[in-house]
Scaffold this active site. Structure first.
Site, mmCIF file in Angstrom:
data_model
loop_
_atom_site.group_PDB
_atom_site.id
_atom_site.type_symbol
_atom_site.label_atom_id
_atom_site.label_comp_id
_atom_site.label_asym_id
_atom_site.label_seq_id
_atom_site.Cartn_x
_atom_site.Cartn_y
_atom_site.Cartn_z
ATOM 1 N N ASP A 73 0.899 -1.217 -0.042
ATOM 2 C CA ASP A 73 0.016 0.079 -0.081
ATOM 3 C C ASP A 73 0.754 1.255 0.010
ATOM 4 O O ASP A 73 0.526 2.386 0.526
ATOM 5 C CB ASP A 73 -1.172 0.129 1.292
ATOM 6 C CG ASP A 73 -0.233 -0.034 2.432
ATOM 7 O OD1 ASP A 73 0.934 -0.089 2.495
ATOM 8 O OD2 ASP A 73 -1.006 0.423 3.493
ATOM 9 N N HIS A 277 24.699 8.828 -15.361
ATOM 10 C CA HIS A 277 23.624 8.837 -14.345
ATOM 11 C C HIS A 277 23.811 8.184 -13.087
ATOM 12 O O HIS A 277 22.835 7.551 -12.752
ATOM 13 C CB HIS A 277 22.303 8.388 -14.933
ATOM 14 C CG HIS A 277 21.716 9.391 -16.185
ATOM 15 N ND1 HIS A 277 20.887 8.926 -17.133
ATOM 16 C CD2 HIS A 277 21.873 10.592 -16.330
ATOM 17 C CE1 HIS A 277 20.676 9.981 -18.025
ATOM 18 N NE2 HIS A 277 21.221 11.043 -17.489
ATOM 19 N N ASP A 294 26.512 16.563 -8.849
ATOM 20 C CA ASP A 294 25.642 16.845 -9.535
ATOM 21 C C ASP A 294 24.299 17.018 -9.139
ATOM 22 O O ASP A 294 23.670 15.999 -8.600
ATOM 23 C CB ASP A 294 25.465 16.170 -10.996
ATOM 24 C CG ASP A 294 24.366 16.852 -12.066
ATOM 25 O OD1 ASP A 294 23.682 17.738 -11.554
ATOM 26 O OD2 ASP A 294 24.306 16.339 -13.058
ATOM 27 N N ASP A 305 20.364 23.261 -10.784
ATOM 28 C CA ASP A 305 20.967 22.155 -11.314
ATOM 29 C C ASP A 305 22.368 22.321 -11.633
ATOM 30 O O ASP A 305 22.878 23.032 -12.553
ATOM 31 C CB ASP A 305 20.324 21.910 -12.804
ATOM 32 C CG ASP A 305 20.836 20.573 -13.368
ATOM 33 O OD1 ASP A 305 21.621 19.879 -12.667
ATOM 34 O OD2 ASP A 305 20.409 20.252 -14.521
ATOM 35 N N HIS A 386 27.396 13.777 -24.070
ATOM 36 C CA HIS A 386 25.799 14.084 -23.797
ATOM 37 C C HIS A 386 25.975 15.595 -24.345
ATOM 38 O O HIS A 386 26.864 16.206 -24.915
ATOM 39 C CB HIS A 386 25.644 13.943 -22.353
ATOM 40 C CG HIS A 386 26.711 14.740 -21.384
ATOM 41 N ND1 HIS A 386 26.937 16.231 -21.294
ATOM 42 C CD2 HIS A 386 27.758 14.215 -20.766
ATOM 43 C CE1 HIS A 386 27.758 16.423 -20.569
ATOM 44 N NE2 HIS A 386 28.391 15.586 -20.002
ATOM 45 N N HIS A 390 20.560 22.209 -21.366
ATOM 46 C CA HIS A 390 18.846 22.130 -21.479
ATOM 47 C C HIS A 390 18.198 23.393 -20.737
ATOM 48 O O HIS A 390 18.835 24.053 -19.755
ATOM 49 C CB HIS A 390 18.629 20.723 -20.737
ATOM 50 C CG HIS A 390 18.950 20.607 -19.371
ATOM 51 N ND1 HIS A 390 18.246 21.012 -18.298
ATOM 52 C CD2 HIS A 390 19.936 20.105 -18.783
ATOM 53 C CE1 HIS A 390 18.932 20.706 -16.971
ATOM 54 N NE2 HIS A 390 19.793 20.201 -17.652
ATOM 55 N N HIS A 397 14.889 19.093 -16.604
ATOM 56 C CA HIS A 397 14.787 19.317 -18.100
ATOM 57 C C HIS A 397 13.372 19.913 -18.552
ATOM 58 O O HIS A 397 12.352 19.222 -18.826
ATOM 59 C CB HIS A 397 15.006 17.691 -18.608
ATOM 60 C CG HIS A 397 16.397 17.295 -18.206
ATOM 61 N ND1 HIS A 397 16.684 15.924 -18.782
ATOM 62 C CD2 HIS A 397 17.332 17.906 -17.666
ATOM 63 C CE1 HIS A 397 18.018 15.602 -18.066
ATOM 64 N NE2 HIS A 397 18.344 16.835 -17.680
ATOM 65 N N GLU A 415 26.833 22.591 -19.386
ATOM 66 C CA GLU A 415 27.297 21.479 -18.861
ATOM 67 C C GLU A 415 28.231 20.556 -19.527
ATOM 68 O O GLU A 415 27.840 19.445 -19.604
ATOM 69 C CB GLU A 415 26.365 20.739 -17.886
ATOM 70 C CG GLU A 415 24.966 20.327 -18.785
ATOM 71 C CD GLU A 415 24.130 19.565 -18.059
ATOM 72 O OE1 GLU A 415 24.457 18.319 -17.468
ATOM 73 O OE2 GLU A 415 22.870 20.009 -17.830
ATOM 74 N N TYR A 419 35.125 12.815 -19.808
ATOM 75 C CA TYR A 419 34.893 11.287 -19.039
ATOM 76 C C TYR A 419 36.130 10.450 -19.606
ATOM 77 O O TYR A 419 36.046 10.224 -20.691
ATOM 78 C CB TYR A 419 33.571 10.921 -19.111
ATOM 79 C CG TYR A 419 32.477 11.866 -18.916
ATOM 80 C CD1 TYR A 419 32.310 12.231 -17.330
ATOM 81 C CD2 TYR A 419 31.974 12.468 -19.815
ATOM 82 C CE1 TYR A 419 31.316 13.118 -17.114
ATOM 83 C CE2 TYR A 419 31.122 13.689 -19.633
ATOM 84 C CZ TYR A 419 30.646 14.016 -18.042
ATOM 85 O OH TYR A 419 29.806 14.853 -17.844
ATOM 86 N N ARG A 428 32.638 17.182 -15.001
ATOM 87 C CA ARG A 428 31.804 18.005 -15.707
ATOM 88 C C ARG A 428 31.517 19.124 -14.935
ATOM 89 O O ARG A 428 31.572 19.187 -13.381
ATOM 90 C CB ARG A 428 30.270 17.197 -15.594
ATOM 91 C CG ARG A 428 29.080 17.821 -16.075
ATOM 92 C CD ARG A 428 28.035 17.253 -16.575
ATOM 93 N NE ARG A 428 27.263 16.371 -15.314
ATOM 94 C CZ ARG A 428 27.254 15.100 -15.168
ATOM 95 N NH1 ARG A 428 28.044 14.336 -16.116
ATOM 96 N NH2 ARG A 428 26.568 14.562 -13.915
ATOM 97 N N GLU A 430 28.749 22.431 -14.398
ATOM 98 C CA GLU A 430 27.523 22.882 -14.845
ATOM 99 C C GLU A 430 27.056 24.208 -14.191
ATOM 100 O O GLU A 430 26.837 24.182 -12.714
ATOM 101 C CB GLU A 430 26.461 21.824 -14.686
ATOM 102 C CG GLU A 430 25.188 22.074 -14.864
ATOM 103 C CD GLU A 430 24.055 20.771 -14.850
ATOM 104 O OE1 GLU A 430 24.551 19.998 -14.096
ATOM 105 O OE2 GLU A 430 23.143 20.863 -15.653
HETATM 106 N N1 GLY Z 1 21.294 16.418 -13.532
HETATM 107 C C1 GLY Z 1 20.473 16.421 -14.564
HETATM 108 C C2 GLY Z 1 21.181 17.097 -15.500
HETATM 109 O O1 GLY Z 1 22.349 17.803 -15.414
HETATM 110 O O2 GLY Z 1 20.913 17.397 -16.628
HETATM 111 MN MN MN Z 2 23.010 18.376 -13.599
HETATM 112 MN MN MN Z 3 21.552 19.542 -16.156
#
Ligand code: GLY
Ligand code: MN
Ligand code: MN
Length: 460
Positions: A73, A277, A294, A305, A386, A390, A397, A415, A419, A428, A430
């Site tokens: 539940d 991810h 991140d 973000d 990548h 965004h 996103h 970002e 790697y 990375r 961002e």
């Molecule tokens: N953490 C999600 C992105 O950077 O797009």
């Molecule tokens: Mn991010």
């Molecule tokens: Mn991002």
């Protein structure tokens, strides 16, 4: 108790001049949400932006999200529906908004349907909005309980020529579970097959792309809490600490500042930093490793973000610093390149060209790789696989018109990353930026990013 506003509120700037009168007894309300009360002008303006884009004779409905089941539940915490929040400020489950801007009966132009509070709900689930609270949050005067919805749907539908219904049209969404909006669409189409139905999401994407000053204030608050979290974690980072202990440090800072996580945080040490991810967050930090963070705070449903990559020992090695500086140069140039009129695809391509040159200098690719690259597969993709960024807002996103040129008021992430699994680290960086007529504005300019500043912060 917080002071909300006086008895009247003038909304004069928009398409129609409107005066919304609130009873004086609403001067004080109990704040029922984690975030502070938001002036309902924001939601009134947002509804005006939508109404200006609907055809004459139009009716639109927006539904809350479902509370999703897990096992037995169990349920997940409800994620407020971003469109419903944008138009009303309402985060309560089962709520329904109906807008019929040119209905002859003024009281039918905006109706908000809510669960009716009762003693049973109060005992088991706690507070549900009263009519007065719903008015003070949304600025909508006509609040009805859900029991009135079936009758009012019939009345509204019989007067409408066009019906705009909502669906998740994010290009990357994988929609396997039927939403409340989807069930609502099925219901209306079955009972009113002769109406002309339209997609609300196209309009929502347009209007949500451009952030207003009030939205930017909310986002900036999320960013400032993210900064606090990052600084706390940078100071707590050292050999022997685990990724989940650092996650707890973020929670501490976010929760005490009225925030939640924007998304499951990525706290990735060593080779984990190459997993785009990664979200297990269960490993132990070692000297010599880099730690990729991140993480973003969500305040009032607006998402920050951030990504930073820091050395566990507090000092970058020469090689780590060289790769870091390459990523930072691409990030800085890409921030500078996010100007009004730029197309996302050109912006991304420019970053890939810069990244090719950086990877060449780092000895990770050869000139031949660049000469032989296919347009769809630039050489840098081996290490930067990548996207560059965004749109950001009520969704991480966010929804937006990504084929249209960048416009003032858009918020973007920038970002880039490199790697290198065979060297045991990924980097990375961002930041979140605002596109303006006067050029890009870095909303995270005060969060340490220069390698010397990172080392100085960690030494504290
Ligand atoms: N953490 C999600 C992105 O950077 O797009
Ligand atoms: Mn991010
Ligand atoms: Mn991002």
């Amino acid at each position: 108790m917080i002071l909300v506003y006086g008895p009247t509120l003038c909304e004069a700037k928009h398409r129609q001049t409107r005066v919304v009168r609130f009873p004086t007894r609403l001067r004080f309300i109990i704040n029922t949400m984690r975030h502070l009360h938001i002036d309902p002008k924001l939601f009134i303006q947002n509804r005006d932006r939508l109404k200006a884009r609907l055809m004459p004779g139009s009716l639109t409905f927006v539904n809350a999200n479902d509370i999703l089941p897990t096992n037995a539940d169990g349920t997940l915490l409800m994620q407020p529906n971003s469109d419903l929040f944008y138009l009303t400020g309402i985060e309560q489950e089962e709520s329904v908004l109906a807008l019929f801007p040119d209905h002859p009966d003024e009281s039918m132009r905006e109706i908000l349907f809510l669960r009716e509070p009762n003693e049973h709900l109060k005992v088991w689930e706690g507070h549900k909005h009263s009519r007065e609270q719903a008015i003070s949050i949304s600025g909508i005067r006509n609040i009805k309980w859900l029991s009135a919805l079936p009758t009012l749907i019939r009345q509204l539908m019989c007067d409408a020529d066009h019906v705009y219904l909502n669906s998740n049209e994010h290009k990357r969404a994988v929609v396997e579970v039927e939403s409340r909006d989807a069930r609502f669409i099925n219901h209306l189409r079955a009972h009113y097959p002769l109406h002309q139905y339209h997609r609300l999401s196209r309009i929502m994407h347009q209007i949500r792309s451009v952030k207003s000053d009030v939205e930017l204030n909310l986002l900036n608050r999320a960013i400032s809490v993210t900064k606090k979290g990052f600084e706390r974690v940078a100071k707590a980072t050292r050999q022997g600490v685990t990724e989940y202990e650092l996650e707890a440090e973020f929670i501490h800072e976010f929760t005490r500042n009225r925030c939640k996580f924007s998304y499951n945080p990525i706290i990735a040490a060593g080779e984990n930093s190459c997993i785009l991810h990664y979200n297990q967050n269960d490993q132990t930090l070692k000297n010599g490793d880099l730690l990729l963070l991140d993480v973003g705070a969500n305040y009032a449903n607006y998402n920050a973000d951030l990504t930073r990559t820091i050395p566990v020992s507090g000092k970058f090695t020469a090689r780590q610093r060289a790769v870091y500086e390459a990523v930072l140069r691409v990030q800085k140039a890409s921030i500078a390149g996010a100007v009004v009129g730029k197309l996302h695809k050109d912006w991304f391509k420019e970053s890939q060209e810069m990244m090719n040159q950086e990877l060449l200098q780092l000895g990770l690719i050869e000139q031949k790789d660049i000469d032989d690259q296919k347009p769809s597969e630039p050489a840098c993709r081996k290490y930067f696989m990548h996207g560059l960024g965004h749109v950001l807002g009520l969704d991480v996103h966010d929804v937006g018109l990504m084929h249209e040129p960048f416009a003032p008021g858009w918020v973007l992430t920038v970002e880039p990353g490199i790697y290198i699994p065979k060297e045991g680290f990924g980097i990375r960086l961002e930041n979140n930026i605002l596109v303006t007529e006067n050029g890009p504005m870095d909303l995270m300019a005060d969060i340490a990013i220069e390698p010397d500043d990172i080392e100085a912060l960690m030494a504290q």
